[in-house]
Design a protein around this motif. Structure first.
Motif, PDB file in Angstrom:
ATOM      1  N   HIS A  14       0.862  -1.181   0.000  1.00 32.93           N
ATOM      2  CA  HIS A  14       0.000   0.000   0.000  1.00 32.93           C
ATOM      3  C   HIS A  14       0.896   1.228   0.000  1.00 32.93           C
ATOM      4  CE1 HIS A  14      -3.501   2.492   0.625  1.00 32.93           C
ATOM      5  NE2 HIS A  14      -2.930   3.042   1.688  1.00 32.93           N
ATOM      6  N   LEU A  15       0.770   2.007  -1.077  1.00 32.06           N
ATOM      7  CA  LEU A  15       1.625   3.184  -1.266  1.00 32.06           C
ATOM      8  C   LEU A  15       3.102   2.784  -1.264  1.00 32.06           C
ATOM      9  CD1 LEU A  15      -0.218   5.781   1.032  1.00 32.06           C
ATOM     10  CD2 LEU A  15      -0.441   5.476  -1.442  1.00 32.06           C
ATOM     11  N   GLY A  16       3.373   1.611  -1.834  1.00 26.13           N
ATOM     12  CA  GLY A  16       4.739   1.122  -1.909  1.00 26.13           C
ATOM     13  C   GLY A  16       5.269   0.499  -0.634  1.00 26.13           C
ATOM     14  N   ILE A  17       4.431   0.403   0.402  1.00 28.10           N
ATOM     15  CA  ILE A  17       4.865  -0.164   1.685  1.00 28.10           C
ATOM     16  C   ILE A  17       4.360  -1.598   1.774  1.00 28.10           C
ATOM     17  CG2 ILE A  17       4.765   0.042   4.190  1.00 28.10           C
ATOM     18  CD1 ILE A  17       4.174   3.013   3.805  1.00 28.10           C
ATOM     19  N   PRO A  18       5.234  -2.593   1.940  1.00 26.61           N
ATOM     20  CA  PRO A  18       4.756  -3.982   2.062  1.00 26.61           C
ATOM     21  C   PRO A  18       3.938  -4.177   3.330  1.00 26.61           C
ATOM     22  CG  PRO A  18       7.152  -3.845   2.226  1.00 26.61           C
ATOM     23  CD  PRO A  18       6.684  -2.468   1.975  1.00 26.61           C
ATOM     24  N   LEU A  19       2.839  -4.896   3.193  1.00 21.04           N
ATOM     25  CA  LEU A  19       1.929  -5.121   4.310  1.00 21.04           C
ATOM     26  C   LEU A  19       2.129  -6.484   4.966  1.00 21.04           C
ATOM     27  CD1 LEU A  19      -1.388  -3.672   2.816  1.00 21.04           C
ATOM     28  CD2 LEU A  19       0.309  -2.533   4.244  1.00 21.04           C
ATOM     29  N   ILE A  20       3.210  -7.176   4.613  1.00 25.69           N
ATOM     30  CA  ILE A  20       3.425  -8.489   5.208  1.00 25.69           C
ATOM     31  C   ILE A  20       3.676  -8.379   6.709  1.00 25.69           C
ATOM     32  CG2 ILE A  20       5.908  -8.467   4.703  1.00 25.69           C
ATOM     33  CD1 ILE A  20       5.671 -11.505   4.212  1.00 25.69           C
ATOM     34  N   ALA A  21       4.272  -7.255   7.142  1.00 25.08           N
ATOM     35  CA  ALA A  21       4.494  -7.080   8.582  1.00 25.08           C
ATOM     36  C   ALA A  21       3.165  -6.976   9.318  1.00 25.08           C
ATOM     37  CB  ALA A  21       5.348  -5.836   8.839  1.00 25.08           C
ATOM     38  N   LEU A  22       2.190  -6.287   8.712  1.00 29.21           N
ATOM     39  CA  LEU A  22       0.864  -6.191   9.321  1.00 29.21           C
ATOM     40  C   LEU A  22       0.187  -7.553   9.372  1.00 29.21           C
ATOM     41  CD1 LEU A  22      -1.358  -4.372  10.455  1.00 29.21           C
ATOM     42  CD2 LEU A  22      -2.165  -4.016   8.115  1.00 29.21           C
ATOM     43  N   ALA A  23       0.373  -8.341   8.307  1.00 33.76           N
ATOM     44  CA  ALA A  23      -0.210  -9.684   8.288  1.00 33.76           C
ATOM     45  C   ALA A  23       0.412 -10.576   9.354  1.00 33.76           C
ATOM     46  CB  ALA A  23      -0.038 -10.307   6.904  1.00 33.76           C
ATOM     47  N   LEU A  24       1.688 -10.385   9.644  1.00 35.08           N
ATOM     48  CA  LEU A  24       2.355 -11.190  10.665  1.00 35.08           C
ATOM     49  C   LEU A  24       1.942 -10.778  12.077  1.00 35.08           C
ATOM     50  CD1 LEU A  24       5.977 -11.417   9.208  1.00 35.08           C
ATOM     51  CD2 LEU A  24       4.220 -13.173   9.194  1.00 35.08           C
ATOM     52  N   LEU A  25       1.565  -9.507  12.251  1.00 30.57           N
ATOM     53  CA  LEU A  25       1.150  -9.037  13.574  1.00 30.57           C
ATOM     54  C   LEU A  25      -0.319  -9.306  13.859  1.00 30.57           C
ATOM     55  CD1 LEU A  25       2.997  -5.595  13.747  1.00 30.57           C
ATOM     56  CD2 LEU A  25       3.615  -7.699  14.916  1.00 30.57           C
ATOM     57  N   LEU A  26      -1.104  -9.561  12.812  1.00 31.81           N
ATOM     58  CA  LEU A  26      -2.539  -9.736  12.992  1.00 31.81           C
ATOM     59  C   LEU A  26      -2.909 -10.898  13.907  1.00 31.81           C
ATOM     60  CD1 LEU A  26      -5.323  -8.699  12.225  1.00 31.81           C
ATOM     61  CD2 LEU A  26      -5.277 -10.189  10.218  1.00 31.81           C
ATOM     62  N   PRO A  27      -2.262 -12.070  13.810  1.00 29.06           N
ATOM     63  CA  PRO A  27      -2.657 -13.161  14.722  1.00 29.06           C
ATOM     64  C   PRO A  27      -2.537 -12.800  16.192  1.00 29.06           C
ATOM     65  CG  PRO A  27      -1.315 -14.020  12.935  1.00 29.06           C
ATOM     66  CD  PRO A  27      -1.272 -12.534  12.820  1.00 29.06           C
ATOM     67  N   TRP A  28      -1.484 -12.075  16.564  1.00 31.30           N
ATOM     68  CA  TRP A  28      -1.317 -11.722  17.974  1.00 31.30           C
ATOM     69  C   TRP A  28      -2.385 -10.739  18.429  1.00 31.30           C
ATOM     70  CZ3 TRP A  28       1.272 -15.524  19.287  1.00 31.30           C
ATOM     71  CH2 TRP A  28       2.410 -15.952  18.601  1.00 31.30           C
ATOM     72  N   ALA A  29      -2.908  -9.920  17.507  1.00 31.90           N
ATOM     73  CA  ALA A  29      -3.977  -8.994  17.880  1.00 31.90           C
ATOM     74  C   ALA A  29      -5.315  -9.705  18.070  1.00 31.90           C
ATOM     75  CB  ALA A  29      -4.116  -7.898  16.815  1.00 31.90           C
ATOM     76  N   LEU A  30      -5.491 -10.840  17.405  1.00 34.11           N
ATOM     77  CA  LEU A  30      -6.760 -11.567  17.487  1.00 34.11           C
ATOM     78  C   LEU A  30      -6.799 -12.534  18.662  1.00 34.11           C
ATOM     79  CD1 LEU A  30      -7.358 -12.386  13.704  1.00 34.11           C
ATOM     80  CD2 LEU A  30      -8.361 -10.545  15.059  1.00 34.11           C
ATOM     81  N   LEU A  31      -5.653 -13.026  19.092  1.00 34.53           N
ATOM     82  CA  LEU A  31      -5.633 -13.994  20.185  1.00 34.53           C
ATOM     83  C   LEU A  31      -5.903 -13.309  21.521  1.00 34.53           C
ATOM     84  CD1 LEU A  31      -2.548 -16.119  19.140  1.00 34.53           C
ATOM     85  CD2 LEU A  31      -4.955 -16.756  18.947  1.00 34.53           C
TER      86      LEU A  31
END
Length: 227
Positions: A14-31
């Motif tokens: 998004h806007l040239g910024i990879p979102l894989i870091a956000l995808a990796l942090l998402l599980p910890w936010a849901l648990l």
């Protein structure tokens, strides 16, 4: 059309910024986070039961020295399982379909088990490279073969996880596209295809959990050889 199927495995930006870091942090936010109450809710109780059962099953064959890895293995299987299952949702990205990420998890953990073996019991660790009773002429060949098999372990871990998830996602994409195309032409065949797609989705949920378990189980077996 074939290219669009593989676009789902590209790391989103998004806007040239990879979102894989956000995808990796998402599980910890849901648990859910364990609380200090005497009685937890059903979700926390189920999560605690799963963690305790997994740790008990995985660490039973290990020596007491390997029980120090309980937290690492438990966090890893919960992390991988959550990533794999979340990747089955529509319009999502599965980071574990990236070989670079899987190797980034497999190589350091495998290397840690090898270093532990070399430090604590170097004779036994090196003894795995040469089976007992080997003929003298076959010693150099077997040492080379066993060394290659040892070095290929992290690659096998990463490729196994990547290949299984990638194949499942591609198959779901192909069958769902076929169901949409066949709906105005042959509704009965499209309905049958939708049923097959539903069953395949259930299978992929099972594969997502099983592959996370196999990844951690193989790491525990590698650790068992070196402690």
């Amino acid at each position: 059309m074939a290219l669009s199927f593989f676009d789902q495995f590209l790391s989103p930006t998004h806007l040239g910024i990879p979102l894989i870091a956000l995808a990796l942090l998402l599980p910890w936010a849901l648990l859910p986070t364990p609380s200090g109450r005497w009685l937890n809710n059903r979700l926390l109780t189920l999560q605690g039961w799963f963690v305790s059962r997994f740790a008990q099953q995985l660490l039973t064959p290990l020596n007491p020295a390997g029980h120090k890895w309980a937290a690492i293995f438990t966090c890893l299987i919960v992390f991988l399982m959550t990533l794999n299952i979340l990747g089955l949702l529509p319009y999502t990205f599965t980071p574990t379909t990236q070989l670079s990420l899987n190797l980034g998890l497999a190589v350091p953990l495998w290397l840690a088990t090898v270093i532990i073996g070399m430090r604590n019991q170097p004779t036994a660790a090196l003894g795995h490279l040469l089976p007992e009773g080997t003929p003298t002429l076959l010693i150099p060949v077997l040492i080379v073969i066993e060394t290659i098999s040892l070095l290929i372990r992290p690659l096998a871990l990463g490729v196994r996880l990547t290949a299984n998830l990638t194949a499942g996602h591609l198959l779901i994409g192909l069958i769902s596209t076929a169901a949409v195309v066949l709906l105005p032409l042959m509704p009965a065949v499209a309905a049958l295809t939708a049923v097959i797609l539903f069953l395949l989705t259930l299978l992929e949920v099972a594969v997502a959990m099983i592959q996370a378990y196999v990844f951690v189980l193989l790491l525990s077996l590698y650790l068992q050889e070196n402690i």
